[in-house]
Structure formats: structure tokens, C-alpha cells
Design a protein around this motif. Structure first.
Motif, PDB file in Angstrom:
ATOM      1  N   PRO A  27     -10.525  14.580   1.242  1.00  0.00           N
ATOM      2  CA  PRO A  27      -9.333  15.120   0.576  1.00  0.00           C
ATOM      3  C   PRO A  27      -8.695  14.088  -0.352  1.00  0.00           C
ATOM      4  O   PRO A  27      -8.685  12.895  -0.059  1.00  0.00           O
ATOM      5  N   CYS A  28      -8.181  14.569  -1.465  1.00  0.00           N
ATOM      6  CA  CYS A  28      -7.486  13.715  -2.419  1.00  0.00           C
ATOM      7  C   CYS A  28      -5.986  13.948  -2.227  1.00  0.00           C
ATOM      8  O   CYS A  28      -5.467  15.007  -2.561  1.00  0.00           O
ATOM      9  N   ILE A  29      -5.316  12.966  -1.669  1.00  0.00           N
ATOM     10  CA  ILE A  29      -3.886  13.074  -1.377  1.00  0.00           C
ATOM     11  C   ILE A  29      -3.081  12.558  -2.565  1.00  0.00           C
ATOM     12  O   ILE A  29      -3.399  11.511  -3.129  1.00  0.00           O
ATOM     13  N   LYS A  30      -2.033  13.288  -2.931  1.00  0.00           N
ATOM     14  CA  LYS A  30      -1.190  12.877  -4.050  1.00  0.00           C
ATOM     15  C   LYS A  30      -0.659  11.473  -3.815  1.00  0.00           C
ATOM     16  O   LYS A  30      -0.325  11.094  -2.699  1.00  0.00           O
ATOM     17  N   ILE A  31      -0.572  10.706  -4.907  1.00  0.00           N
ATOM     18  CA  ILE A  31      -0.127   9.315  -4.816  1.00  0.00           C
ATOM     19  C   ILE A  31       1.282   9.211  -4.255  1.00  0.00           C
ATOM     20  O   ILE A  31       1.603   8.243  -3.550  1.00  0.00           O
ATOM     21  N   GLU A  32       2.124  10.191  -4.532  1.00  0.00           N
ATOM     22  CA  GLU A  32       3.489  10.162  -4.006  1.00  0.00           C
ATOM     23  C   GLU A  32       3.493  10.181  -2.482  1.00  0.00           C
ATOM     24  O   GLU A  32       4.263   9.465  -1.835  1.00  0.00           O
ATOM     25  N   ILE A  33       2.625  10.999  -1.910  1.00  0.00           N
ATOM     26  CA  ILE A  33       2.527  11.082  -0.445  1.00  0.00           C
ATOM     27  C   ILE A  33       1.961   9.786   0.120  1.00  0.00           C
ATOM     28  O   ILE A  33       2.416   9.287   1.147  1.00  0.00           O
ATOM     29  N   GLN A  34       0.976   9.211  -0.579  1.00  0.00           N
ATOM     30  CA  GLN A  34       0.419   7.936  -0.128  1.00  0.00           C
ATOM     31  C   GLN A  34       1.494   6.848  -0.134  1.00  0.00           C
ATOM     32  O   GLN A  34       1.576   6.040   0.800  1.00  0.00           O
ATOM     33  N   ASN A  35       2.304   6.833  -1.187  1.00  0.00           N
ATOM     34  CA  ASN A  35       3.368   5.832  -1.277  1.00  0.00           C
ATOM     35  C   ASN A  35       4.422   6.029  -0.189  1.00  0.00           C
ATOM     36  O   ASN A  35       4.949   5.049   0.352  1.00  0.00           O
ATOM     37  N   GLU A  36       4.736   7.282   0.135  1.00  0.00           N
ATOM     38  CA  GLU A  36       5.671   7.547   1.234  1.00  0.00           C
ATOM     39  C   GLU A  36       5.127   6.989   2.539  1.00  0.00           C
ATOM     40  O   GLU A  36       5.869   6.409   3.336  1.00  0.00           O
ATOM     41  N   PHE A  37       3.832   7.150   2.749  1.00  0.00           N
ATOM     42  CA  PHE A  37       3.202   6.625   3.966  1.00  0.00           C
ATOM     43  C   PHE A  37       3.282   5.100   3.998  1.00  0.00           C
ATOM     44  O   PHE A  37       3.579   4.500   5.036  1.00  0.00           O
ATOM     45  N   VAL A  38       3.033   4.468   2.860  1.00  0.00           N
ATOM     46  CA  VAL A  38       3.116   3.004   2.775  1.00  0.00           C
ATOM     47  C   VAL A  38       4.521   2.543   3.145  1.00  0.00           C
ATOM     48  O   VAL A  38       4.693   1.592   3.925  1.00  0.00           O
ATOM     49  N   ASP A  39       5.526   3.215   2.590  1.00  0.00           N
ATOM     50  CA  ASP A  39       6.909   2.853   2.906  1.00  0.00           C
ATOM     51  C   ASP A  39       7.205   3.015   4.394  1.00  0.00           C
ATOM     52  O   ASP A  39       7.874   2.180   5.009  1.00  0.00           O
ATOM     53  N   PHE A  40       6.694   4.082   4.986  1.00  0.00           N
ATOM     54  CA  PHE A  40       6.889   4.333   6.412  1.00  0.00           C
ATOM     55  C   PHE A  40       6.261   3.215   7.248  1.00  0.00           C
ATOM     56  O   PHE A  40       6.878   2.685   8.172  1.00  0.00           O
ATOM     57  N   VAL A  41       5.039   2.849   6.895  1.00  0.00           N
ATOM     58  CA  VAL A  41       4.342   1.789   7.644  1.00  0.00           C
ATOM     59  C   VAL A  41       5.091   0.464   7.520  1.00  0.00           C
ATOM     60  O   VAL A  41       5.226  -0.275   8.494  1.00  0.00           O
ATOM     61  N   LYS A  42       5.607   0.188   6.332  1.00  0.00           N
ATOM     62  CA  LYS A  42       6.383  -1.044   6.150  1.00  0.00           C
ATOM     63  C   LYS A  42       7.615  -1.055   7.050  1.00  0.00           C
ATOM     64  O   LYS A  42       7.955  -2.083   7.639  1.00  0.00           O
ATOM     65  N   GLN A  43       8.286   0.087   7.160  1.00  0.00           N
ATOM     66  CA  GLN A  43       9.467   0.182   8.020  1.00  0.00           C
ATOM     67  C   GLN A  43       9.094  -0.027   9.490  1.00  0.00           C
ATOM     68  O   GLN A  43       9.796  -0.713  10.232  1.00  0.00           O
ATOM     69  N   VAL A  44       7.986   0.558   9.894  1.00  0.00           N
ATOM     70  CA  VAL A  44       7.516   0.389  11.278  1.00  0.00           C
ATOM     71  C   VAL A  44       7.211  -1.075  11.554  1.00  0.00           C
ATOM     72  O   VAL A  44       7.579  -1.614  12.596  1.00  0.00           O
ATOM     73  N   ASP A  45       6.543  -1.742  10.591  1.00  0.00           N
ATOM     74  CA  ASP A  45       6.236  -3.166  10.757  1.00  0.00           C
ATOM     75  C   ASP A  45       7.515  -3.995  10.905  1.00  0.00           C
ATOM     76  O   ASP A  45       7.583  -4.894  11.724  1.00  0.00           O
ATOM     77  N   LYS A  46       8.511  -3.673  10.102  1.00  0.00           N
ATOM     78  CA  LYS A  46       9.779  -4.405  10.188  1.00  0.00           C
ATOM     79  C   LYS A  46      10.410  -4.214  11.566  1.00  0.00           C
ATOM     80  O   LYS A  46      10.928  -5.173  12.151  1.00  0.00           O
TER      81      LYS A  46
END
Length: 52
Positions: A27-46
């Protein structure tokens, strides 16, 4: 992972045929959704390290 393990062929060097890989739909996921996931992971790491 189990699917790929079962697709390996060869006696010396086991590999997966390119035709097998080409037949897999990825599946090709929209870049906006990928970026939201990145932000979420960063918050979890913090939170894991207590750096909020």
C-alpha cells in the motif's frame, strides 16, 4: 515474515525470486499520514525518556 521464509529458494544461497517480490501489493500511504506517524513516534520516545 513467515511468508518470505517459505518463499526462499536455493541450496547454497537462499533468496526470493524477483517475480515473487513483484507480485506483492504494497500500500502507498499518503505522506501526510506518514508524517503524523513520525510525530507520534517522536512523542512516544520523549515520554519514554521523560523529556516532555
Amino acid at each position: 515474515m513467515e511468508y518470505f521464509e517459505n518463499q526462499k529458494r536455493g541450496s547454497t544461497i537462499q533468496g526470493i525470486k524477483s517475480d515473487t517480490l513483484k507480485s506483492i501489493n504494497i500500500p502507498c500511504i499518503k505522506i501526510e499520514i506518514q508524517n503524523e506517524f513520525v510525530d507520534f513516534v517522536k512523542q512516544v520516545d520523549k515520554l519514554k525518556f521523560g523529556v516532555v
